[in-house]
Scaffold this motif. Structure first.
Motif, PDB file in Angstrom:
ATOM      1  N   GLY A   1       0.813  -1.211   0.000  1.00 43.48           N
ATOM      2  CA  GLY A   1       0.000   0.000   0.000  1.00 43.48           C
ATOM      3  C   GLY A   1       0.848   1.262   0.000  1.00 43.48           C
ATOM      4  N   GLY A   2       0.151   2.410  -0.070  1.00 38.44           N
ATOM      5  CA  GLY A   2       0.832   3.682   0.094  1.00 38.44           C
ATOM      6  C   GLY A   2       1.306   4.349  -1.168  1.00 38.44           C
ATOM      7  N   GLY A   3       1.010   3.799  -2.348  1.00 35.81           N
ATOM      8  CA  GLY A   3       1.463   4.434  -3.577  1.00 35.81           C
ATOM      9  C   GLY A   3       0.681   5.692  -3.897  1.00 35.81           C
ATOM     10  N   LEU A   4       1.270   6.565  -4.722  1.00 35.93           N
ATOM     11  CA  LEU A   4       0.654   7.811  -5.145  1.00 35.93           C
ATOM     12  C   LEU A   4       0.049   7.646  -6.537  1.00 35.93           C
ATOM     13  CD1 LEU A   4       3.433  10.323  -4.002  1.00 35.93           C
ATOM     14  CD2 LEU A   4       1.284   9.796  -2.835  1.00 35.93           C
ATOM     15  N   PRO A   5      -0.950   8.456  -6.882  1.00 35.65           N
ATOM     16  CA  PRO A   5      -1.510   8.401  -8.237  1.00 35.65           C
ATOM     17  C   PRO A   5      -0.422   8.628  -9.290  1.00 35.65           C
ATOM     18  CG  PRO A   5      -2.901   9.730  -6.807  1.00 35.65           C
ATOM     19  CD  PRO A   5      -1.654   9.449  -6.029  1.00 35.65           C
ATOM     20  N   LEU A   6      -0.491   7.879 -10.361  1.00 39.12           N
ATOM     21  CA  LEU A   6       0.384   7.982 -11.528  1.00 39.12           C
ATOM     22  C   LEU A   6       1.800   7.458 -11.277  1.00 39.12           C
ATOM     23  CD1 LEU A   6      -0.647  11.457 -13.000  1.00 39.12           C
ATOM     24  CD2 LEU A   6      -1.475   9.199 -13.639  1.00 39.12           C
ATOM     25  N   ILE A   7       2.454   7.876 -10.188  1.00 38.35           N
ATOM     26  CA  ILE A   7       3.850   7.494  -9.980  1.00 38.35           C
ATOM     27  C   ILE A   7       3.996   6.324  -9.019  1.00 38.35           C
ATOM     28  CG2 ILE A   7       4.675   9.818 -10.479  1.00 38.35           C
ATOM     29  CD1 ILE A   7       5.162  10.166  -7.470  1.00 38.35           C
ATOM     30  N   GLY A   8       2.913   5.917  -8.357  1.00 37.43           N
ATOM     31  CA  GLY A   8       2.965   4.760  -7.484  1.00 37.43           C
ATOM     32  C   GLY A   8       3.979   4.917  -6.365  1.00 37.43           C
ATOM     33  N   HIS A   9       4.905   3.957  -6.270  1.00 35.28           N
ATOM     34  CA  HIS A   9       5.905   3.934  -5.199  1.00 35.28           C
ATOM     35  C   HIS A   9       7.267   4.450  -5.683  1.00 35.28           C
ATOM     36  CE1 HIS A   9       2.854   0.891  -4.119  1.00 35.28           C
ATOM     37  NE2 HIS A   9       3.090   1.269  -2.880  1.00 35.28           N
TER      38      HIS A   9
ATOM     39  N   PHE B   1      13.092   4.904  -5.623  1.00 33.60           N
ATOM     40  CA  PHE B   1      14.320   5.476  -6.161  1.00 33.60           C
ATOM     41  C   PHE B   1      15.135   6.212  -5.096  1.00 33.60           C
ATOM     42  CE2 PHE B   1      11.861   5.059 -10.162  1.00 33.60           C
ATOM     43  CZ  PHE B   1      12.769   4.253 -10.837  1.00 33.60           C
ATOM     44  N   ARG B   2      14.492   6.622  -4.002  1.00 35.95           N
ATOM     45  CA  ARG B   2      15.244   7.260  -2.921  1.00 35.95           C
ATOM     46  C   ARG B   2      16.148   6.248  -2.223  1.00 35.95           C
ATOM     47  NH1 ARG B   2      11.214   9.407   0.775  1.00 35.95           N
ATOM     48  NH2 ARG B   2      11.128  11.227  -0.614  1.00 35.95           N
ATOM     49  N   ASP B   3      15.638   5.036  -2.005  1.00 38.17           N
ATOM     50  CA  ASP B   3      16.413   3.992  -1.332  1.00 38.17           C
ATOM     51  C   ASP B   3      15.880   2.642  -1.793  1.00 38.17           C
ATOM     52  OD1 ASP B   3      17.828   2.320   0.312  1.00 38.17           O
ATOM     53  OD2 ASP B   3      16.895   2.983   2.181  1.00 38.17           O
ATOM     54  N   PRO B   4      16.288   2.182  -2.986  1.00 37.62           N
ATOM     55  CA  PRO B   4      15.670   0.984  -3.554  1.00 37.62           C
ATOM     56  C   PRO B   4      15.857  -0.268  -2.716  1.00 37.62           C
ATOM     57  CG  PRO B   4      17.556   1.689  -4.869  1.00 37.62           C
ATOM     58  CD  PRO B   4      17.270   2.792  -3.904  1.00 37.62           C
ATOM     59  N   VAL B   5      17.070  -0.500  -2.193  1.00 33.50           N
ATOM     60  CA  VAL B   5      17.293  -1.709  -1.404  1.00 33.50           C
ATOM     61  C   VAL B   5      16.520  -1.637  -0.087  1.00 33.50           C
ATOM     62  CG1 VAL B   5      19.021  -3.082  -0.182  1.00 33.50           C
ATOM     63  CG2 VAL B   5      19.519  -2.181  -2.475  1.00 33.50           C
ATOM     64  N   GLY B   6      16.564  -0.479   0.578  1.00 35.60           N
ATOM     65  CA  GLY B   6      15.796  -0.323   1.809  1.00 35.60           C
ATOM     66  C   GLY B   6      14.307  -0.477   1.563  1.00 35.60           C
ATOM     67  N   PHE B   7      13.817   0.072   0.455  1.00 38.14           N
ATOM     68  CA  PHE B   7      12.401  -0.063   0.106  1.00 38.14           C
ATOM     69  C   PHE B   7      12.026  -1.535  -0.059  1.00 38.14           C
ATOM     70  CE2 PHE B   7       9.292  -0.690  -3.293  1.00 38.14           C
ATOM     71  CZ  PHE B   7       8.222   0.066  -2.851  1.00 38.14           C
TER      72      PHE B   7
ATOM     73  N   LEU C   1       5.395   1.253 -10.177  1.00 38.07           N
ATOM     74  CA  LEU C   1       6.264   2.316 -10.671  1.00 38.07           C
ATOM     75  C   LEU C   1       5.554   2.966 -11.859  1.00 38.07           C
ATOM     76  CD1 LEU C   1       9.786   0.610 -10.533  1.00 38.07           C
ATOM     77  CD2 LEU C   1       8.767   2.190  -8.880  1.00 38.07           C
ATOM     78  N   PRO C   2       5.989   4.139 -12.291  1.00 39.07           N
ATOM     79  CA  PRO C   2       5.286   4.797 -13.397  1.00 39.07           C
ATOM     80  C   PRO C   2       5.153   3.894 -14.616  1.00 39.07           C
ATOM     81  CG  PRO C   2       6.822   6.318 -12.370  1.00 39.07           C
ATOM     82  CD  PRO C   2       7.066   4.983 -11.737  1.00 39.07           C
ATOM     83  N   GLY C   3       3.920   3.609 -14.986  1.00 36.41           N
ATOM     84  CA  GLY C   3       3.649   2.817 -16.172  1.00 36.41           C
ATOM     85  C   GLY C   3       3.883   1.333 -16.036  1.00 36.41           C
ATOM     86  N   ARG C   4       4.145   0.838 -14.827  1.00 34.89           N
ATOM     87  CA  ARG C   4       4.497  -0.570 -14.702  1.00 34.89           C
ATOM     88  C   ARG C   4       4.153  -1.117 -13.333  1.00 34.89           C
ATOM     89  NH1 ARG C   4       5.598  -2.960 -19.039  1.00 34.89           N
ATOM     90  NH2 ARG C   4       7.417  -1.719 -19.568  1.00 34.89           N
ATOM     91  N   ARG C   5       3.552  -2.320 -13.303  1.00 31.16           N
ATOM     92  CA  ARG C   5       3.417  -3.070 -12.068  1.00 31.16           C
ATOM     93  C   ARG C   5       4.644  -3.965 -11.917  1.00 31.16           C
ATOM     94  NH1 ARG C   5       0.276  -1.872  -7.932  1.00 31.16           N
ATOM     95  NH2 ARG C   5       0.103  -4.081  -7.392  1.00 31.16           N
TER      96      ARG C   5
END
Length: 455
Positions: free
Chosen positions: A20-28, A33-39, A55-59
């Motif tokens: 959960g927690g994604g934003l419209p259009l850009i998702g997570h 991208f701020r911390d991919p491994v931590g994410f 992610l933008p345009g992709r599940r």
């Protein structure tokens, strides 16, 4: 196709646990991208070995852990497609007609042209070249001083790759400018990964100029650049090679292929830099490694590969650097049909990923996973062998990296020379990684104090 991945018209299985927690259009995209491994670590700790996010345009369907890694990396071309991901990223950087810009059988043939330079006999011939390049680099250093570790590893690894993969004259001619040119290609690769199809941004224009400069230098220098003892140059060998259905390479394609070799060797820099950071953050290992070197190197410089193979403790430190800071932190593929992976439904069009960065820090695989502990690779413990695909810093399965032996040899040489020559200390032990990068190297400045040792 692995028995744990089924490709059926309507595969069964459970729904992927959604984050959960994604934003419209850009998702997570922002936290990813701020911390991919931590994410990914946080996502899998909440949802288990499989999770989906946007992610933008992709599940994205992300899988984590040895068993999941084995399945994802074992998927074949009827299940997943790497070309649609990597071709738009790599072709603008190295040129057309190579890598993912050609049919699969041609790409396999082109990859085979690099293999003779990665065999044991070729690596043995590279050994004195590698030692010489490190010794030449440090020769101007005074009795004591400082250097930037990341810059030094970038400079040295680029010179080693140029000399060993292209030729000695190319290495001498381009040695000073090559690291900066390769860095421009890396920056453009990352920008394309984040932003999608290439936009007219300065990083891409700088990369285009870097590609043109490197391609021109290869075509001008490499044709007559014969390694010592060789009958012809590596460039000439490429032009003589015969591929599928009588296919051959012209000069432009041969130059692009050589440039792809140089770019593929770029992760050596990050791996070498993190090896050094971790060693200097844990200086209790330095006497252990120096004692091992005294035992291994009865003669110096080494004339054969045997002394390097006896550096087992240094090898364990390299493995631990690979685990904590893998040269490649994400291995993506595109699902070309509906799949069932580890009991989870993965719809066609999803990005299917295995993450070395997350898998390497699973506490059920590696004891105290955040700790730097080279002892975990000792016989009797060997945590990386407790399950296949526990350690995937150089990929694996159907598409493993071709050059881990070259990379490990280069890094062993670099740190053998440095540890024999200097007492070393990090000016600031708190070192963070660069996340807006392909290889996540240490952040600069990464200053090291040195003092020459008496030999």
């Amino acid at each position: 196709m692995t028995t744990e991945a089924q490709a059926l018209p309507r595969p069964g299985g459970r729904e992927l646990p959604a984050l959960g927690g994604g934003l419209p259009l850009i998702g997570h995209a922002v936290p990813f991208f701020r911390d991919p491994v931590g994410f990914l670590l946080r996502a899998h700790s909440r949802r288990g070995e499989a999770v989906t996010f946007t992610l933008p345009g992709r599940r994205v369907a992300s899988f984590c852990g040895p068993q999941a890694n084995a399945v994802v990396l074992g998927l074949d071309e009827t299940d997943v497609d790497r070309r649609v991901i990597y071709e738009p990223l790599l072709t603008p950087l190295v040129g057309r007609g190579v890598a993912f810009d050609v049919p699969t059988d041609v790409m396999v043939w082109q990859q085979s042209l690099l293999l003779p330079h990665l065999r044991r006999d070729a690596l043995a011939r590279c050994l004195p070249v590698m030692v010489d390049q490190v010794e030449r680099y440090i020769a101007p250093w005074e009795g004591s001083g400082t250097f930037d570790l990341v810059k030094a590893m970038r400079d040295i690894s680029a010179r080693i790759s140029a000399h060993c993969l292209i030729g000695p004259r190319f290495g001498r001619t381009t040695g000073r400018e090559l690291p900066a040119l390769l860095s421009r290609l890396e920056d453009s690769f990352y920008m394309s990964f984040v932003m999608g199809p290439r936009a007219l941004v300065p990083r891409h224009r700088r990369a285009d100029r870097a590609r043109e400069t490197l391609t021109r230098a290869i075509k001008e220098i490499a044709p007559d650049d014969r390694p010592e003892g060789a009958d012809r140059s590596r460039f000439a060998e490429l032009l003589r090679a015969a591929g599928p259905c009588g296919l051959s390479l012209d000069e432009d394609t041969a130059a692009a292929l050589m440039l792809s070799w140089l770019f593929a060797s770029a992760p050596v820099m990050a791996h070498a830099a993190w090896t050094g950071v971790l060693l200097l953050q844990h200086p209790q290992w330095l006497p252990v490694l120096r004692a091992e070197q005294e035992s291994a190197f009865t003669d110096y410089p080494p004339a054969t590969l045997a002394p390097l193979h006896r550096l087992e403790r240094l090898g364990h430190c390299l493995l631990e650097a690979e685990r904590l800071h893998p040269p490649v932190w994400l291995l993506p593929r595109l699902a070309v049909r509906d799949l069932c992976i580890r009991g989870y439904r993965v719809p066609r069009g999803y990005l299917v990923c295995a993450s070395p960065g997350a898998s390497h820090r699973r506490p059920d695989v590696f004891r105290d996973p955040e700790a730097f502990d080279p002892d975990r690779y000792l016989p009797g413990r060997a945590e990386h062998r407790a399950a296949p695909y526990a350690l995937i810093g150089f990929g694996g399965g159907r598409h493993p990296c071709l050059g881990p032996a070259f990379a490990q040899q280069a890094i062993k040489v670099i740190w053998s020379v440095l540890l024999r020559s200097f007492d070393l200390e990090l000016a600031d032990p708190r070192v963070r990684e660069v996340r807006a990068s392909v290889f996540h190297p240490p952040r600069q400045p990464c200053t090291v104090r040195y003092r020459r040792r008496k030999r």
